[in-house]
Design an enzyme around this catalytic site. Structure first.
Site, mmCIF file in Angstrom:
data_model
loop_
_atom_site.group_PDB
_atom_site.id
_atom_site.type_symbol
_atom_site.label_atom_id
_atom_site.label_comp_id
_atom_site.label_asym_id
_atom_site.label_seq_id
_atom_site.Cartn_x
_atom_site.Cartn_y
_atom_site.Cartn_z
ATOM 1 N N THR A 408 0.808 -1.223 0.000
ATOM 2 C CA THR A 408 0.000 0.000 0.000
ATOM 3 C C THR A 408 0.841 1.273 0.000
ATOM 4 O O THR A 408 1.960 1.284 0.507
ATOM 5 C CB THR A 408 -0.940 0.024 1.234
ATOM 6 O OG1 THR A 408 -1.577 -1.214 1.362
ATOM 7 C CG2 THR A 408 -1.958 1.111 1.136
ATOM 8 N N THR A 426 -3.547 0.285 -3.280
ATOM 9 C CA THR A 426 -2.844 -0.915 -2.814
ATOM 10 C C THR A 426 -3.014 -2.094 -3.752
ATOM 11 O O THR A 426 -3.932 -2.095 -4.592
ATOM 12 C CB THR A 426 -3.395 -1.300 -1.414
ATOM 13 O OG1 THR A 426 -2.612 -2.364 -0.881
ATOM 14 C CG2 THR A 426 -4.847 -1.755 -1.490
ATOM 15 N N GLU A 428 -2.591 -4.928 -1.769
ATOM 16 C CA GLU A 428 -2.673 -5.681 -0.506
ATOM 17 C C GLU A 428 -1.303 -6.136 -0.021
ATOM 18 O O GLU A 428 -0.588 -5.344 0.521
ATOM 19 C CB GLU A 428 -3.726 -6.803 -0.589
ATOM 20 C CG GLU A 428 -3.803 -7.825 0.534
ATOM 21 C CD GLU A 428 -3.539 -7.386 1.964
ATOM 22 O OE1 GLU A 428 -3.649 -6.215 2.328
ATOM 23 O OE2 GLU A 428 -3.184 -8.282 2.751
ATOM 24 N N GLU A 447 -6.250 -8.855 -2.842
ATOM 25 C CA GLU A 447 -7.129 -8.139 -1.909
ATOM 26 C C GLU A 447 -8.179 -9.046 -1.263
ATOM 27 O O GLU A 447 -8.685 -8.750 -0.178
ATOM 28 C CB GLU A 447 -7.829 -6.994 -2.652
ATOM 29 C CG GLU A 447 -7.976 -5.728 -1.836
ATOM 30 C CD GLU A 447 -6.639 -5.067 -1.563
ATOM 31 O OE1 GLU A 447 -6.351 -4.827 -0.375
ATOM 32 O OE2 GLU A 447 -5.892 -4.787 -2.508
ATOM 33 N N ASP A 450 -8.415 -10.007 2.305
ATOM 34 C CA ASP A 450 -8.939 -9.058 3.304
ATOM 35 C C ASP A 450 -10.347 -9.441 3.769
ATOM 36 O O ASP A 450 -10.868 -8.857 4.728
ATOM 37 C CB ASP A 450 -8.967 -7.620 2.762
ATOM 38 C CG ASP A 450 -7.643 -6.890 2.963
ATOM 39 O OD1 ASP A 450 -6.722 -7.477 3.557
ATOM 40 O OD2 ASP A 450 -7.532 -5.732 2.526
ATOM 41 N N SER A 470 -11.735 -3.030 4.173
ATOM 42 C CA SER A 470 -10.399 -2.429 4.148
ATOM 43 C C SER A 470 -10.142 -1.674 5.440
ATOM 44 O O SER A 470 -11.067 -1.393 6.208
ATOM 45 C CB SER A 470 -10.310 -1.462 2.968
ATOM 46 O OG SER A 470 -9.117 -0.721 3.011
ATOM 47 N N SER A 471 -8.868 -1.342 5.660
ATOM 48 C CA SER A 471 -8.487 -0.446 6.758
ATOM 49 C C SER A 471 -7.974 0.885 6.236
ATOM 50 O O SER A 471 -7.546 1.738 7.018
ATOM 51 C CB SER A 471 -7.380 -1.083 7.599
ATOM 52 O OG SER A 471 -7.837 -2.268 8.181
ATOM 53 N N GLY A 491 -0.128 0.224 5.874
ATOM 54 C CA GLY A 491 0.164 -0.520 7.102
ATOM 55 C C GLY A 491 -0.923 -1.482 7.548
ATOM 56 O O GLY A 491 -1.035 -1.775 8.742
ATOM 57 N N GLY A 492 -1.750 -1.984 6.608
ATOM 58 C CA GLY A 492 -2.790 -2.939 7.012
ATOM 59 C C GLY A 492 -3.685 -2.313 8.068
ATOM 60 O O GLY A 492 -3.993 -1.120 7.995
HETATM 61 N N1 GLU Z 1 -5.376 -4.433 1.989
HETATM 62 C C1 GLU Z 1 -5.229 -3.530 3.081
HETATM 63 C C2 GLU Z 1 -6.520 -2.797 3.347
HETATM 64 O O1 GLU Z 1 -7.236 -2.523 2.441
HETATM 65 C C3 GLU Z 1 -4.224 -2.499 2.776
HETATM 66 C C4 GLU Z 1 -2.906 -3.130 2.618
HETATM 67 C C5 GLU Z 1 -2.068 -2.871 3.801
HETATM 68 O O2 GLU Z 1 -1.574 -1.760 3.981
HETATM 69 O O3 GLU Z 1 -1.919 -3.823 4.539
HETATM 70 O O4 GLU Z 1 -6.797 -2.480 4.453
#
Ligand code: GLU
Length: 592
Positions: A408, A426, A428, A447, A450, A470-471, A491-492
């Site tokens: 990301t 992103t 992912e 993705e 997620d 998502s985050s 950063g997830g």
């Molecule tokens: N896939 C993650 C999300 O959408 C973002 C990827 C990441 O920064 O880990 O929250």
């Protein structure tokens, strides 16, 4: 790349140590932080190669949306393991002419043929790497439609013009830095299973490109050219679409591939049917300013909003730093319990968003906070009584926060008219699903991991056509209707706490935005221990928090934020990371 980003064009300021005990900058006091102050527009991204073309777009009279797309396209070339046209994202836009904040959701969607057990084998969910490195994990990419929609609604320039710097960069190449090398190196065992990925990202001897060599991606240049010449539709039907479907349904394995790559079920119909969506942002009023974020299917806006509502009940400004951090961790813990239970794609689950963002619900959650650390996992609350008459009363199922490090990237742009873009996108994981689409030069996302893909009942379970939760938390803050701040991070799930911590640092603790970004980070997401950057663990605050019962897990770094703050109506300050992920870049059109 990021390393050269530090031999910079604009004025760089040393990291300024903020007042107060905690602030041990993430870098030494002598290190440089990319900061630029001036007028006429501002850009901050993870690297100069992307920021510079965005500044050129602004100088030529393009607006913030135009410049954001130009920068994003370059990042698709130079940060191919973090983001690109094989993935998706969320763009939050402040449109000066209407005074409104809006969002473009171009999150990936699950192919229609997917179902809650798509990631199950013999009654068990697949281990993460088996799920990830497969055709199954790829969602239908949304980025190209997202760029096109953002430009059509809010841009002033054409996509074909804005893709030019990225096409040039892909063709001429760029110097491989340590971050790029490490990202390939961490994936070599899988990249060398796939003929196309090996051909694009590995040297002839099967090793990553050496640091200091020039990396070119002529296939990606051609793909961008096709999009430039024939419009975004060319990505969703025709040769590129067929190549994506083929790669998903039959990953192009080398003869000596040493992993099992499960086929996915994406079809041409899935690609043709993909649409990006303009959605209303989330909004909470926090101490007199309006914080706008990304709503479902992202959990960013609702979780940050809930935590801010909880924190508004404390006089953070006048509390010892250690106590501020305690409340920050406890508010995050509770908000994550609710996020894990109630946020999913709103087309498939009636997210009780109004309840989650209500002051009444926040007050109820705040009541649970004591002077001691709670023991996680804490249970989700019940937002339905605060959700208004339309509430369905259906209750989410508690789930745990999954610990995974993602890829990301986030970029922030403002123009001279005062339009602002906060954009996170992103693929992912770092390297996505590991499959370069034949002949195109780009990696597909993973993705769909997620989703809560191990559950057949959770609101965020896998379903055909659905967007995974998502985050990502691209955020814009307005004060009296005018931009004050825009920020975001990768950063997830730590994205949420990173943005929240920066907001508190900036809005409550008197830090400038550069200081707020450089500050050592903590992340509590309703998990038994709190993540913390190593230098934090040496502070007196860490000691005091341990005495309250907080336990820490040390991680090398959390997030990689970029942002812009508005010092006056015309004067802007762009800021990025001093060192995290190799440091970022910050530029303005007319430096002061
Ligand atoms: N896939 C993650 C999300 O959408 C973002 C990827 C990441 O920064 O880990 O929250």
């Amino acid at each position: 790349m990021r390393r050269t980003a530090r031999s910079v064009l604009v004025s760089l300021l040393a990291v300024v140590t903020a007042a107060g005990g905690l602030v041990v900058p993430a870098v030494g006091a002598a290190s440089k932080q990319p900061v630029a102050t001036g007028t006429g527009g501002a850009v901050s991204t993870v690297e100069l190669l992307a920021s510079r073309p965005a500044i050129r777009v602004l100088k030529r009279g393009g607006n913030a949306v135009d410049a954001a797309v130009a920068a994003a396209a370059v990042l698709g070339v130079t940060e191919p393991f973090s983001a690109g046209i094989g993935g998706g994202g969320f763009m939050v836009i402040y449109d000066r002419s209407s005074g409104k904040v809006t969002t473009i959701d171009h999150r990936e969607r699950a192919p229609f043929a997917m179902h809650p057990e798509s990631f199950f084998e013999n009654g068990e969910p697949l281990p993460f790497n088996d799920a990830r490195f497969s055709g199954l994990s790829a969602g239908v990419p949304g980025t190209v439609r997202g760029w096109a929609q953002a430009l059509r609604r809010y841009g002033t320039m054409r996509l074909r013009t804005l893709l030019r710097p990225a096409i040039r960069r892909a063709r001429e190449g760029f110097v491989v830095d340590q971050v790029f090398f490490d990202q390939v190196n961490g994936n070599v065992a899988y990249f060398d299973d796939i003929t196309t990925t090996e051909a694009v990202f590995l040297d002839a001897d099967g090793t990553p490109p050496d640091v200091g060599t020039v990396f070119r991606n002529p296939d990606l240049a051609r793909t961008y050219e096709r999009i430039a010449n024939r419009g975004p539709r060319v990505f969703y039907r025709g040769g590129i679409a067929r190549a994506m479907v083929q790669a998903v349904q039959q990953p192009p394995l080398t003869s000596d591939a040493d992993h099992t790559w499960r086929p996915g079920v994406m079809t041409l119909r899935d690609l043709e049917a993909y649409r990006s969506l303009e959605r209303k942002p989330t909004r909470v009023n926090y101490r007199g300013v309006d914080v706008f974020g990304m709503g479902p299917p992202s959990s960013g806006g609702s979780t940050i909003g809930e935590a801010l509502n909880i924190l508004e009940g404390y006089d953070l400004r006048n509390l010892p730093r250690e106590q501020v951090l305690h409340y920050f961790l406890e508010a995050s813990r509770l908000a994550f319990a609710d996020r894990n239970a109630y946020v999913a794609d709103p087309a498939y689950f009636a997210v009780p968003l109004r309840g989650l963002l209500s002051e009444g619900f926040a007050a109820e959650r705040r009541e649970l906070i004591t002077e001691e650390a709670a023991t996680s996992p804490v249970a989700p609350g019940d937002p339905y009584p605060y959700n208004g008459s339309s509430s369905s009363g259906s209750r989410g199922e508690a789930s745990v926060t999954v610990e995974r490090s993602g890829s990301t990237t986030h970029l922030t742009v403002a123009d001279r008219s005062g339009n602002v873009v906060s954009y996170t996108f992103t693929i992912e994981s770092i390297g996505g699903n590991g499959i370069v689409v034949p002949g195109t030069g780009f990696l597909l996302n993973n993705e769909l991991t997620d989703f809560d893909y191990g559950s057949t009942t959770h609101p965020n379970r896998v379903q055909g056509g659905k967007r995974p939760r998502s985050s990502m938390s691209p955020t814009i803050v307005l004060q009296n209707g005018r931009p004050l701040l825009a920020v975001g991070s990768p950063g997830g799930s730590t994205i949420i706490t990173t943005v929240l911590q920066i907001l508190i640092n900036r809005l409550d603790l008197g830090m400038t935005l550069p200081e707020a970004i450089a500050e050592l980070r903590l992340s509590q997401r309703n998990t038994p221990t709190t993540l913390a950057e190593p230098a934090f663990l040496e502070t007196a605050e860490a000691e005091a928090l341990r005495a309250r019962g907080h336990e820490f897990t040390s991680v090398p770094e959390i997030g990689a934020a970029t942002g812009i703050e508005f010092l006056t109506r015309r004067l802007m300050r762009a800021a990025a990371e001093p060192t995290r992920r190799g440091g970022g870049s910050a530029l303005v059109v007319n430096p002061r």
